[in-house]
Design a protein around this motif. Structure first.
Motif, short mmCIF file in Angstrom:
data_model
loop_
_atom_site.label_atom_id
_atom_site.label_comp_id
_atom_site.label_asym_id
_atom_site.label_seq_id
_atom_site.Cartn_x
_atom_site.Cartn_y
_atom_site.Cartn_z
N VAL A 136 46.99 -15.10 46.60
CA VAL A 136 45.92 -16.08 46.46
C VAL A 136 46.45 -17.49 46.41
CG1 VAL A 136 44.22 -14.56 45.38
CG2 VAL A 136 45.82 -15.77 43.94
N ASP A 137 45.62 -18.36 46.90
CA ASP A 137 45.87 -19.79 46.89
C ASP A 137 44.97 -20.27 45.75
OD1 ASP A 137 46.16 -22.38 47.45
OD2 ASP A 137 45.23 -22.33 49.43
N PRO A 138 45.47 -20.28 44.50
CA PRO A 138 44.55 -20.39 43.36
C PRO A 138 43.98 -21.78 43.17
CG PRO A 138 46.80 -20.32 42.60
CD PRO A 138 46.86 -20.27 44.09
N ASP A 139 42.75 -21.80 42.64
CA ASP A 139 42.12 -23.09 42.29
C ASP A 139 42.63 -23.48 40.90
OD1 ASP A 139 40.60 -21.87 44.27
OD2 ASP A 139 39.14 -21.16 42.79
N LEU A 140 43.29 -22.52 40.22
CA LEU A 140 43.75 -22.78 38.86
C LEU A 140 45.03 -23.60 38.87
CD1 LEU A 140 43.68 -19.05 37.77
CD2 LEU A 140 42.09 -20.79 36.98
N ALA A 141 45.28 -24.31 37.76
CA ALA A 141 46.57 -24.99 37.60
C ALA A 141 47.64 -23.90 37.49
CB ALA A 141 46.53 -25.82 36.32
N PRO A 142 48.87 -24.17 37.97
CA PRO A 142 49.92 -23.14 37.92
C PRO A 142 50.10 -22.53 36.54
CG PRO A 142 50.69 -25.08 39.11
CD PRO A 142 49.33 -25.42 38.57
N ALA A 143 49.97 -23.34 35.48
CA ALA A 143 50.16 -22.82 34.12
C ALA A 143 49.08 -21.82 33.74
CB ALA A 143 50.17 -23.99 33.13
N ASP A 144 48.00 -21.80 34.49
CA ASP A 144 46.90 -20.88 34.16
C ASP A 144 47.05 -19.53 34.85
OD1 ASP A 144 45.86 -22.80 32.57
OD2 ASP A 144 44.28 -23.42 33.96
N ALA A 145 48.18 -19.32 35.56
CA ALA A 145 48.37 -18.05 36.28
C ALA A 145 48.20 -16.81 35.40
CB ALA A 145 49.73 -18.04 36.98
N PRO A 146 48.59 -16.85 34.08
CA PRO A 146 48.39 -15.65 33.25
C PRO A 146 46.93 -15.16 33.24
CG PRO A 146 49.83 -17.17 32.11
CD PRO A 146 49.32 -17.91 33.32
N LEU A 147 46.01 -16.10 33.44
CA LEU A 147 44.59 -15.71 33.49
C LEU A 147 44.34 -14.72 34.63
CD1 LEU A 147 42.11 -16.51 31.84
CD2 LEU A 147 41.67 -18.33 33.51
N LEU A 148 45.12 -14.88 35.71
CA LEU A 148 44.95 -13.96 36.85
C LEU A 148 45.45 -12.55 36.50
CD1 LEU A 148 45.87 -16.27 39.85
CD2 LEU A 148 43.60 -15.49 39.16
N PRO B 292 45.57 -19.47 28.37
CA PRO B 292 45.24 -18.73 29.58
C PRO B 292 45.65 -17.27 29.52
CG PRO B 292 47.33 -19.86 29.90
CD PRO B 292 46.90 -20.11 28.46
N GLY B 293 45.85 -16.73 28.29
CA GLY B 293 46.28 -15.33 28.20
C GLY B 293 47.20 -15.16 27.00
N THR B 294 47.08 -16.09 26.04
CA THR B 294 47.93 -16.10 24.85
C THR B 294 47.39 -15.10 23.82
OG1 THR B 294 48.34 -18.44 25.24
CG2 THR B 294 48.76 -17.64 23.00
N LEU B 295 48.29 -14.27 23.28
CA LEU B 295 47.86 -13.32 22.25
C LEU B 295 47.99 -13.99 20.88
CD1 LEU B 295 46.95 -10.33 21.87
CD2 LEU B 295 49.34 -9.81 21.37
N VAL B 296 46.94 -13.87 20.07
CA VAL B 296 46.95 -14.45 18.72
C VAL B 296 47.14 -13.32 17.72
CG1 VAL B 296 45.68 -15.87 17.06
CG2 VAL B 296 45.29 -16.18 19.53
N LEU B 297 48.14 -13.48 16.86
CA LEU B 297 48.44 -12.46 15.85
C LEU B 297 48.22 -13.02 14.46
CD1 LEU B 297 50.36 -11.62 18.37
CD2 LEU B 297 51.61 -10.39 16.66
N SER B 298 47.68 -12.19 13.61
CA SER B 298 47.61 -12.55 12.19
C SER B 298 48.82 -11.87 11.54
CB SER B 298 46.29 -12.02 11.62
OG SER B 298 46.33 -12.11 10.23
N THR B 299 49.75 -12.67 11.04
CA THR B 299 50.99 -12.12 10.47
C THR B 299 51.09 -12.48 8.99
OG1 THR B 299 52.47 -14.02 10.72
CG2 THR B 299 52.09 -12.71 12.70
N ALA B 300 52.09 -11.94 8.35
CA ALA B 300 52.30 -12.24 6.93
C ALA B 300 52.54 -13.74 6.73
CB ALA B 300 53.50 -11.44 6.42
N THR C 248 52.94 -16.13 24.13
CA THR C 248 52.49 -16.28 25.52
C THR C 248 53.12 -15.24 26.44
OG1 THR C 248 54.26 -17.89 25.87
CG2 THR C 248 52.09 -18.77 25.32
N ALA C 249 54.24 -14.63 25.99
CA ALA C 249 54.89 -13.64 26.85
C ALA C 249 55.67 -12.70 25.97
CB ALA C 249 55.85 -14.34 27.82
N GLY C 250 55.85 -11.48 26.43
CA GLY C 250 56.67 -10.53 25.69
C GLY C 250 56.23 -9.10 25.91
#
Ligand code: BTN
Length: 243
Positions: free
Chosen positions: A74-86, A218-226, A233-235
């Motif tokens: 794809v030739d995305p309309d999104l900003a490159p940093a938003d690729a995780p959304l894809l 754009p795809g960040t996981l939010v964790l509730s930790t101690a 963002t990745a892992g």
């Protein structure tokens, strides 16, 4: 007409992609990257087998005959940093395609499609200079002996192993997601099997453990930790048993 070829995928396809079909290929993502270098976009590279399938983090992806392997260029309309959304959009599109095969799957952050903890499909999103390649491998009807231990397939789950139909529905659903970017996160949350679970994420900066409470743009996981809220963002994410 063969039951899995370009004509079978394009028949009634409700999305604007040129389909390039290969009975067998090294990696559909590699082929899509080659097409990107030649300036193409709007292409879906589809194969029934890969001999050098690639997974995340340089891992090998077993892609025996009988699977459905797709890379959308794809030739995305999104900003490159938003690729995780894809990647999330591809997950949503995959579970929708599988719904149509009678298999109800869930989404594990960031890129896995599971049924009862067993992996049914995986997603590998790669950026090139000005394109994004979104690759999806779905275990459909491969010989279970050729799949990694613990993997599931549409056939072993009793679903409809019509690969052309699965790919066609995936492409249409992926297009729908791309035309409504604001709907991607809500759709992903709805099918997530990660949110609400205790997880351990191995990130490039160390291990984070806690309850997965949300996914943010754009795809960040939010964790509730101690130690409070942490965002990753990745892992590699492992679902843990409830404490
Ligand atoms: C993962 O779970 O690590 C991601 C697997 C992604 C596999 C797909 S199959 C189609 C495309 N071509 C590849 O070589 N890899 C992706």
């Amino acid at each position: 007409m063969s039951d899995f070829d370009a004509a079978a995928v394009e028949e009634g396809l409700d999305a604007d992609y040129r389909v390039e079909f290969h009975e067998s290929i090294g990696s559909t993502n590699d082929r899509a990257r080659e097409l990107a270098r030649a300036g193409e976009a709007g292409v879906a590279v589809v194969a029934g087998e890969q001999t050098a399938g690639r997974g995340r983090r340089g891992r090998e992806w077993a892609a025996p005959p009988g699977g459905a392997y797709v890379s959308v260029l794809v030739d995305p309309d999104l900003a490159p940093a938003d690729a995780p959304l894809l990647t999330l959009a591809a997950g949503v599109a995959t579970v929708r395609a599988l719904d149509g095969a009678g298999v109800e799957a869930g989404l594990k952050w960031p890129n896995d499609v599971l049924v009862d903890g067993a992996k049914l499909a995986g997603i590998l999103t790669e950026r090139t200079a000005d394109r994004v390649v979104v690759g999806v491998g779905i275990n459909v009807a491969a010989d279970p002996d050729d799949l990694p231990e613990g993997a599931a397939s549409v056939r072993t789950l009793g679903g409809d192993p019509d690969r052309a139909g699965i790919v066609r529905r995936f492409l249409a659903a992926f297009d729908d997601c791309r035309s409504d970017p604001a709907g991607i996160l809500p759709a992903w949350r709805e099918r997530s099997v990660t949110l609400g679970r205790r997880v351990r994420v191995e990130t490039p900066d160390g291990t984070v453990e806690g309850e997965a409470v949300d996914v943010e743009h754009p795809g960040t996981l939010v964790l509730s930790t101690a130690d409070g809220r942490r965002r990753v963002t990745a892992g590699d994410c492992e679902h843990l048993r409830p404490a």
